[in-house]
Design a protein around this motif. Structure first.
Motif, PDB file in Angstrom:
ATOM      1  N   ASP C 230       0.842  -1.194   0.000  1.00 46.49           N
ATOM      2  CA  ASP C 230       0.000   0.000   0.000  1.00 46.49           C
ATOM      3  C   ASP C 230       0.881   1.249   0.000  1.00 46.49           C
ATOM      4  O   ASP C 230       1.842   1.332   0.762  1.00 46.49           O
ATOM      5  N   GLY C 231       0.531   2.204  -0.849  1.00 47.56           N
ATOM      6  CA  GLY C 231       1.308   3.441  -0.899  1.00 47.56           C
ATOM      7  C   GLY C 231       2.067   3.595  -2.212  1.00 47.56           C
ATOM      8  O   GLY C 231       2.449   4.695  -2.587  1.00 47.56           O
ATOM      9  N   ILE C 232       2.260   2.487  -2.950  1.00 47.01           N
ATOM     10  CA  ILE C 232       3.022   2.635  -4.204  1.00 47.01           C
ATOM     11  C   ILE C 232       2.143   3.110  -5.353  1.00 47.01           C
ATOM     12  O   ILE C 232       2.654   3.513  -6.392  1.00 47.01           O
ATOM     13  N   GLY C 233       0.828   3.050  -5.191  1.00 47.10           N
ATOM     14  CA  GLY C 233      -0.007   3.335  -6.365  1.00 47.10           C
ATOM     15  C   GLY C 233      -1.120   4.329  -6.093  1.00 47.10           C
ATOM     16  O   GLY C 233      -0.924   5.335  -5.420  1.00 47.10           O
ATOM     17  N   ASN C 234      -2.313   3.992  -6.583  1.00 53.39           N
ATOM     18  CA  ASN C 234      -3.448   4.880  -6.425  1.00 53.39           C
ATOM     19  C   ASN C 234      -4.562   4.171  -5.639  1.00 53.39           C
ATOM     20  O   ASN C 234      -4.359   3.077  -5.113  1.00 53.39           O
ATOM     21  N   ASP C 235      -5.750   4.783  -5.574  1.00 51.76           N
ATOM     22  CA  ASP C 235      -6.813   4.164  -4.773  1.00 51.76           C
ATOM     23  C   ASP C 235      -7.907   3.524  -5.639  1.00 51.76           C
ATOM     24  O   ASP C 235      -9.036   3.353  -5.205  1.00 51.76           O
ATOM     25  N   ASP C 236      -7.540   3.134  -6.868  1.00 55.28           N
ATOM     26  CA  ASP C 236      -8.533   2.505  -7.738  1.00 55.28           C
ATOM     27  C   ASP C 236      -9.038   1.167  -7.198  1.00 55.28           C
ATOM     28  O   ASP C 236     -10.187   0.794  -7.421  1.00 55.28           O
TER      29      ASP C 236
END
Lengths: 292, 106, 292
Positions: C230-236
């Motif tokens: 968690d934290g490397i990307g987006n909230d899709d």
């Protein structure tokens, strides 16, 4: 035409990101095939147009014609796969369990069981946003990844490359070490192994290398996230030495992989940083080796 | 002598197929009758597994003495053909049936 | 209780979650009021959990499946066996019948339809099951297919039978599933009360999660999602879960330290308190979902 297959054994090593980057670098000289049909992701980076689509069938699946069924239960008795449940007093086929062996149809006294072709997935030929061709596929839910769909993807991509005099075919290979991987590497000119220095990365890459050696295919290796574990990186290098597999790049751990995916781009398009430079150099090395 | 070629077509000018199990088909040349005949392998091209076994069985059922392919025989196809006592000639390359025939006659 | 841990593609952290969750519950067994904890690695082609947990070998069982054996003296060469086999596992060549056990699906059709009883079924080795006891009291079971055996499903089935006979319903069973959506996955999750899907917060992760969710829907399985790194990307992924009413039951933060520990084959819960807390919450969320 030279065929270059990228594989990794275990998932999550950055195989698809690297493959797509190589495709960008190869530009017009490349046809692409995504043989990771279980979890095909290449299309997320390359926006293919899905111009050509066809259904893909493999194996058989039984169906009981209820009007002809006399409910003798012989089909249920012989089925070794628990695929003939009785629902609402009718013998029916559980399609997820049916193996397509046809034993039930042989013993049915009223010929009430027919064998249908089993839908195994969808197959596509697309033009990507890079204006090259991508051949790809999507395995149907619960389908058997026998390597047949993989073979089809590769064969069609090869045909396209040959017909259009395109010098390179780059294949995003299947994961694991089973039948689909064999189907994605046999008869290719070079296998690029992407691995990472983790206990499972080392474990899986050694099994994959063993497999490739059996087929006598030339291979090279790329270590991604090379700095997360110096000890295992050394172990990988020892292994490569022993198997005479050239190590062509060590890529440091870098979130640029995730960032590029988020932006819908390949690493080499997204950034001009260290990682992109390493991938560019790797592509040059790969071309030198495959041309030897 | 009956010679079976893994082939992409049914004439002397057709090419030898480099696949065996998943070849387009098999062209049989019966030397005694001086006759060519075509045997499609379509059902096998789409087999999930064991195409080599089926193809080997088919070649055996044609009564072949020699079987020729442009590439190599898979291990299972090889087992079947050997057991049937048929001579295998692999790796003739993607040449015409005519060329392949004169090659093996030498 | 049976909980399966799965993912659409490999490399998302499925094994990491399985071993850390199982170890956490084993260590806290008394406080959590759990009788026994069992971790089962069903990724029979590439079992990797054992790289992370070491224990004392308690039992080894050789696993067999049934394949036909040709009795030449009884055979009348009627060719029926080769005609009925849909898997090309039998070849009839006039003078003999050849059997290819690696292609056999053990459907019994050739054996039972043979008019002369010339093809009795006999046991053929396919792999090994091992049971270990780990220091913290965890039971660990691993099944491994022999190299060259292509069908994973029979071994998965027998491994389920083993754990069902060895442990009762009060045991907390965590099943590490193979990656993907094909037959072995279906067999693995078949009787799980909950399937926990592990993904990453990137477009690749979301794409593969969707494939996995579609598969579980087809099987009518209750599922839950855990985001790893968690934290490397987006909230899709969050949005997707909310829109589709799939409970998101935990997020494992992205930490360089975690990647390092994983690479060494170490447990994250032993060294990173933050992750131990996340695992603790995941456990209580699972309990709530399975009860409700």
């Amino acid at each position: 035409m030279k065929e270059i297959v990228v594989i990794s054994g275990k998932g999550g090593t950055g195989k698809t990101s690297i493959t797509a980057s190589l495709a960008v670098l190869g530009d017009k000289d490349v046809v692409l095939a995504d043989c990771d049909v279980d979890a095909a992701d290449m299309h997320l980076l390359l926006n293919p147009d899905f111009a050509h689509k066809e259904k893909f069938y493999s194996g058989k699946i039984a169906e009981i014609i209820q009007d002809d069924c006399i409910k003798c239960g012989k089909c249920k008795d012989v089925c070794r796969f628990d695929a003939v449940p009785v629902i609402n007093e009718q013998y029916v086929i559980d399609e997820l369990n049916c193996e397509g062996c046809e034993y039930c149809a042989y013993v049915c006294p009223t010929n009430a069981i027919v064998m249908n072709d089993n839908l195994a997935g969808d197959f596509f030929i697309s033009e990507t946003r890079l204006n090259n061709t991508l051949v790809h596929a999507k395995l149907a839910i619960a389908a058997d990844n026998s390597g047949k769909l993989v073979t089809k993807v590769r064969t069609e991509a090869k045909k396209i490359a040959e017909e259009n005099d395109i010098p390179y075919l780059i294949v995003d290979g299947s994961p694991g070490i089973g039948c689909p991987v064999v189907a994605s590497v046999t008869g290719s000119n070079l296998v690029v192994i992407v691995t990472e220095p983790t206990v499972s990365g080392l474990h899986d890459m050694s099994r994959v290398a063993e497999l490739i050696r059996k087929f006598g295919i030339k291979s090279v290796c790329l270590i991604n996230k090379a700095d997360i574990n110096a000890d295992i990186t050394i172990q990988i290098k020892k292994f490569l030495d022993k198997y005479e597999i050239p190590l062509i790049a060590e890529i440091p751990y870098d979130l640029v992989f995730a960032d590029a995916i988020l932006a819908g781009k390949t690493v080499v398009e997204y950034s001009n940083g260290e990682v992109s430079q390493i991938i560019r150099d790797s592509w040059k090395r790969i071309l030198e080796i495959v041309r030897e | 002598m009956k010679i079976v070629f893994a082939a992409t077509g049914k004439n002397w000018d057709s090419l030898v197929d480099s696949r065996f199990g998943r070849a387009e088909g098999f062209t049989l040349y019966d030397e005694d009758k001086d006759e060519l005949s075509w045997h499609s392998n379509a059902e096998n091209k789409s087999a999930g597994h064991g195409a080599g076994v089926q193809a080997g069985q088919k070649v055996a059922s044609l009564g072949a003495d020699i079987v020729v392919t442009g590439g190599s025989f898979g291990p299972k196809a090889g087992d079947v053909i050997r057991a049937a006592g048929i001579e295998m000639i692999p790796d003739v390359g993607e040449i015409t049936l005519k060329e392949a025939y004169s090659k093996i006659k030498k | 209780m049976k909980i399966a841990i799965a993912s659409g593609k490999g490399g998302t952290g499925k094994t990491t979650l399985a071993v850390n969750l199982a170890s956490y519950i084993a260590e806290e067994k008394r406080n959590l009021n759990v009788q026994e904890v069992v971790l089962v690695d069903m990724d029979v082609e590439e079992p990797n959990s054992g790289l992370f947990i070491k224990g004392e070998l308690k039992k080894t069982e050789i696993k067999y499946r049934m394949v036909p054996e040709w009795i030449e003296s009884k055979c009348t060469f009627c060719k029926k066996c080769a005609n009925v086999c849909n898997f090309n596992a039998l070849a009839y060549i006039g003078v003999s019948v050849l059997i290819f056990p690696e292609l056999c699906h053990s459907c019994y059709a050739c054996s039972e339809l043979c008019p002369e009883d010339a093809l009795p079924m006999k046991a053929d080795r396919m792999g090994e099951l091992r049971q270990y006891i780990i220091k913290n009291g965890l039971h660990f079971i691993e099944s491994r297919l022999d190299i060259g055996i292509e069908q994973a499903v029979p071994l998965i089935k027998q491994t389920h039978e083993f754990i069902d006979s060895e442990f009762d319903e009060t045991a907390f069973k965590i099943i590490d599933s193979p990656p993907g959506t094909s037959c072995p996955v279906i067999e693995t999750v078949k009787d799980a009360e909950l399937v926990v899907l592990v993904t990453e917060p990137t477009p690749f992760g979301l794409n593969d999660l969707k494939l996995a969710v579609d598969t579980m829907k087809e099987l009518d399985k209750k599922c839950a999602v855990i985001v790893n790194r968690d934290g490397i990307g987006n909230d899709d992924v969050d949005k997707y879960c909310a829109e589709n009413n799939i409970p998101l039951i935990g997020k494992i933060p992205h930490m360089h330290e975690a990647a390092k520990l994983y690479s060494q084959g170490n447990l994250l819960i032993d060294d990173i308190d933050e992750i131990r807390d996340v695992i603790k919450d995941i456990y209580s969320n699972i309990k709530k979902l399975v009860k409700g």
